[in-house]
Scaffold this motif. Structure first.
Motif, PDB file in Angstrom:
ATOM      1  N   VAL A  92      13.667  71.796  61.570  1.00 58.76           N
ATOM      2  CA  VAL A  92      13.708  70.468  62.180  1.00 58.76           C
ATOM      3  C   VAL A  92      14.731  69.544  61.508  1.00 58.76           C
ATOM      4  O   VAL A  92      15.436  68.788  62.172  1.00 58.76           O
ATOM      5  CB  VAL A  92      12.299  69.814  62.122  1.00 58.76           C
ATOM      6  CG1 VAL A  92      12.334  68.389  62.606  1.00 58.76           C
ATOM      7  CG2 VAL A  92      11.313  70.627  62.921  1.00 58.76           C
ATOM      8  N   LEU A  93      14.828  69.606  60.181  1.00 61.89           N
ATOM      9  CA  LEU A  93      15.606  68.622  59.424  1.00 61.89           C
ATOM     10  C   LEU A  93      17.098  68.637  59.746  1.00 61.89           C
ATOM     11  O   LEU A  93      17.739  67.584  59.730  1.00 61.89           O
ATOM     12  CB  LEU A  93      15.389  68.823  57.923  1.00 61.89           C
ATOM     13  CG  LEU A  93      15.908  67.722  57.018  1.00 61.89           C
ATOM     14  CD1 LEU A  93      15.241  66.395  57.357  1.00 61.89           C
ATOM     15  CD2 LEU A  93      15.683  68.067  55.571  1.00 61.89           C
ATOM     16  N   SER A  94      17.627  69.790  60.025  1.00 60.77           N
ATOM     17  CA  SER A  94      19.070  69.857  60.297  1.00 60.77           C
ATOM     18  C   SER A  94      19.464  68.951  61.463  1.00 60.77           C
ATOM     19  O   SER A  94      20.598  68.475  61.535  1.00 60.77           O
ATOM     20  CB  SER A  94      19.503  71.292  60.571  1.00 60.77           C
ATOM     21  OG  SER A  94      18.828  71.800  61.702  1.00 60.77           O
ATOM     22  N   ASN A  95      18.526  68.656  62.342  1.00 59.77           N
ATOM     23  CA  ASN A  95      18.806  67.760  63.471  1.00 59.77           C
ATOM     24  C   ASN A  95      18.825  66.283  63.074  1.00 59.77           C
ATOM     25  O   ASN A  95      19.293  65.452  63.849  1.00 59.77           O
ATOM     26  CB  ASN A  95      17.767  67.964  64.573  1.00 59.77           C
ATOM     27  CG  ASN A  95      17.804  69.358  65.151  1.00 59.77           C
ATOM     28  OD1 ASN A  95      18.858  69.985  65.216  1.00 59.77           O
ATOM     29  ND2 ASN A  95      16.654  69.873  65.541  1.00 59.77           N
ATOM     30  N   PHE A  96      18.301  65.969  61.879  1.00 56.50           N
ATOM     31  CA  PHE A  96      18.154  64.561  61.483  1.00 56.50           C
ATOM     32  C   PHE A  96      18.888  64.196  60.194  1.00 56.50           C
ATOM     33  O   PHE A  96      18.815  63.051  59.749  1.00 56.50           O
ATOM     34  CB  PHE A  96      16.666  64.221  61.323  1.00 56.50           C
ATOM     35  CG  PHE A  96      15.880  64.400  62.579  1.00 56.50           C
ATOM     36  CD1 PHE A  96      15.926  63.446  63.590  1.00 56.50           C
ATOM     37  CD2 PHE A  96      15.104  65.530  62.772  1.00 56.50           C
ATOM     38  CE1 PHE A  96      15.210  63.616  64.760  1.00 56.50           C
ATOM     39  CE2 PHE A  96      14.379  65.711  63.943  1.00 56.50           C
ATOM     40  CZ  PHE A  96      14.436  64.754  64.939  1.00 56.50           C
ATOM     41  N   MET A  97      19.571  65.140  59.557  1.00 62.05           N
ATOM     42  CA  MET A  97      20.228  64.883  58.273  1.00 62.05           C
ATOM     43  C   MET A  97      21.290  63.791  58.361  1.00 62.05           C
ATOM     44  O   MET A  97      21.597  63.144  57.367  1.00 62.05           O
ATOM     45  CB  MET A  97      20.848  66.163  57.702  1.00 62.05           C
ATOM     46  CG  MET A  97      19.826  67.105  57.100  1.00 62.05           C
ATOM     47  SD  MET A  97      18.836  66.363  55.781  1.00 62.05           S
ATOM     48  CE  MET A  97      20.063  66.134  54.512  1.00 62.05           C
ATOM     49  N   HIS A  98      21.854  63.555  59.496  1.00 63.65           N
ATOM     50  CA  HIS A  98      22.900  62.553  59.643  1.00 63.65           C
ATOM     51  C   HIS A  98      22.338  61.122  59.627  1.00 63.65           C
ATOM     52  O   HIS A  98      23.093  60.164  59.477  1.00 63.65           O
ATOM     53  CB  HIS A  98      23.684  62.802  60.936  1.00 63.65           C
ATOM     54  CG  HIS A  98      22.854  62.592  62.180  1.00 63.65           C
ATOM     55  ND1 HIS A  98      21.949  63.539  62.615  1.00 63.65           N
ATOM     56  CD2 HIS A  98      22.788  61.553  63.040  1.00 63.65           C
ATOM     57  CE1 HIS A  98      21.352  63.079  63.718  1.00 63.65           C
ATOM     58  NE2 HIS A  98      21.843  61.881  63.992  1.00 63.65           N
ATOM     59  N   LEU A  99      21.030  60.963  59.769  1.00 61.55           N
ATOM     60  CA  LEU A  99      20.424  59.631  59.800  1.00 61.55           C
ATOM     61  C   LEU A  99      20.354  59.027  58.394  1.00 61.55           C
ATOM     62  O   LEU A  99      19.924  59.681  57.442  1.00 61.55           O
ATOM     63  CB  LEU A  99      19.020  59.693  60.396  1.00 61.55           C
ATOM     64  CG  LEU A  99      18.916  60.161  61.844  1.00 61.55           C
ATOM     65  CD1 LEU A  99      17.462  60.271  62.262  1.00 61.55           C
ATOM     66  CD2 LEU A  99      19.671  59.202  62.765  1.00 61.55           C
ATOM     67  N   GLN A 100      20.774  57.779  58.293  1.00 58.87           N
ATOM     68  CA  GLN A 100      20.787  57.090  57.002  1.00 58.87           C
ATOM     69  C   GLN A 100      19.380  56.955  56.413  1.00 58.87           C
ATOM     70  O   GLN A 100      19.198  57.036  55.209  1.00 58.87           O
ATOM     71  CB  GLN A 100      21.431  55.704  57.153  1.00 58.87           C
ATOM     72  CG  GLN A 100      21.733  55.020  55.844  1.00 58.87           C
ATOM     73  CD  GLN A 100      22.775  55.756  55.020  1.00 58.87           C
ATOM     74  OE1 GLN A 100      23.748  56.286  55.551  1.00 58.87           O
ATOM     75  NE2 GLN A 100      22.585  55.819  53.721  1.00 58.87           N
ATOM     76  N   ILE A 101      18.390  56.779  57.249  1.00 61.09           N
ATOM     77  CA  ILE A 101      17.014  56.616  56.762  1.00 61.09           C
ATOM     78  C   ILE A 101      16.529  57.859  56.017  1.00 61.09           C
ATOM     79  O   ILE A 101      15.757  57.763  55.061  1.00 61.09           O
ATOM     80  CB  ILE A 101      16.052  56.224  57.910  1.00 61.09           C
ATOM     81  CG1 ILE A 101      14.753  55.690  57.323  1.00 61.09           C
ATOM     82  CG2 ILE A 101      15.826  57.394  58.853  1.00 61.09           C
ATOM     83  CD1 ILE A 101      13.943  54.893  58.311  1.00 61.09           C
TER      84      ILE A 101
END
Length: 174
Positions: A92-101
């Motif tokens: 799942v995380l690879s889809n969200f790593m670009h988010l600053q939060i």
């Protein structure tokens, strides 16, 4: 034993050293399976043997309690939550790593882990450095490791020899 070590494995963030406060709380303070000196000894040996410190320590503690089967159960219990969580997070995380939060969350977790490790270091210092000899060994070891990058294996073996020598000399004087 499996469920206790699974709980420890689930709550251990930041690697083996960060897990030391949880190991102490659960195994020394609550269950009384080992004392602080045994935990420190198992942890030191865990650092010197190949593999992950927390896994090695769990194996030693499980083995002490219930032999080879206990070592296996404690080890499997410790790694099971990580295996499950890493599998889920990796997918799942690879889809969200670009988010600053997400970066902010990891920065906060790193600070938390540093605080846990510092607490363990302070407690281990209080319980281990009890006289001038142990303070000198601590200071020399710290300097050699921090400023000269001497191998931890060499330092552990040297400290063991120093401790045995000190004990023999002290015993002969008494």
């Amino acid at each position: 034993m499996f469920f206790l070590f699974s709980k420890i494995g689930l709550m251990t963030f930041g690697g083996g050293i960060a897990g030391l406060p949880i190991l102490k709380s659960e195994l020394v303070d609550k269950k009384h399976w080992i004392d602080e000196d045994e935990l420190a000894n198992f942890f030191a040996i865990g650092q010197c043997t190949p593999g992950i410190i927390a896994v090695n320590t769990a194996t030693f503690i499980g083995y002490k309690r219930k032999g080879a089967l206990g070592g296996f159960v404690a080890t499997f219990g410790l790694i099971f939550p990580s295996f499950v969580l890493v599998s889920i997070v990796a997918s799942v995380l690879s889809n969200f790593m670009h988010l600053q939060i997400i970066s902010y969350a990891f920065a906060g977790i790193r600070v938390f882990v540093c605080a846990l490790v510092l607490n363990v270091i302070i407690n281990m210092f209080k319980n281990s450095v009890r006289n001038i000899f142990s303070f000198v060994v601590f200071a020399v070891t710290f300097i050699l490791n921090a400023f000269f990058s001497v191998s931890p294996v060499i330092l552990v073996l040297s400290c063991a020899v120093a401790g045995v020598t000190y004990g023999v000399v002290r015993g002969a004087r008494e």
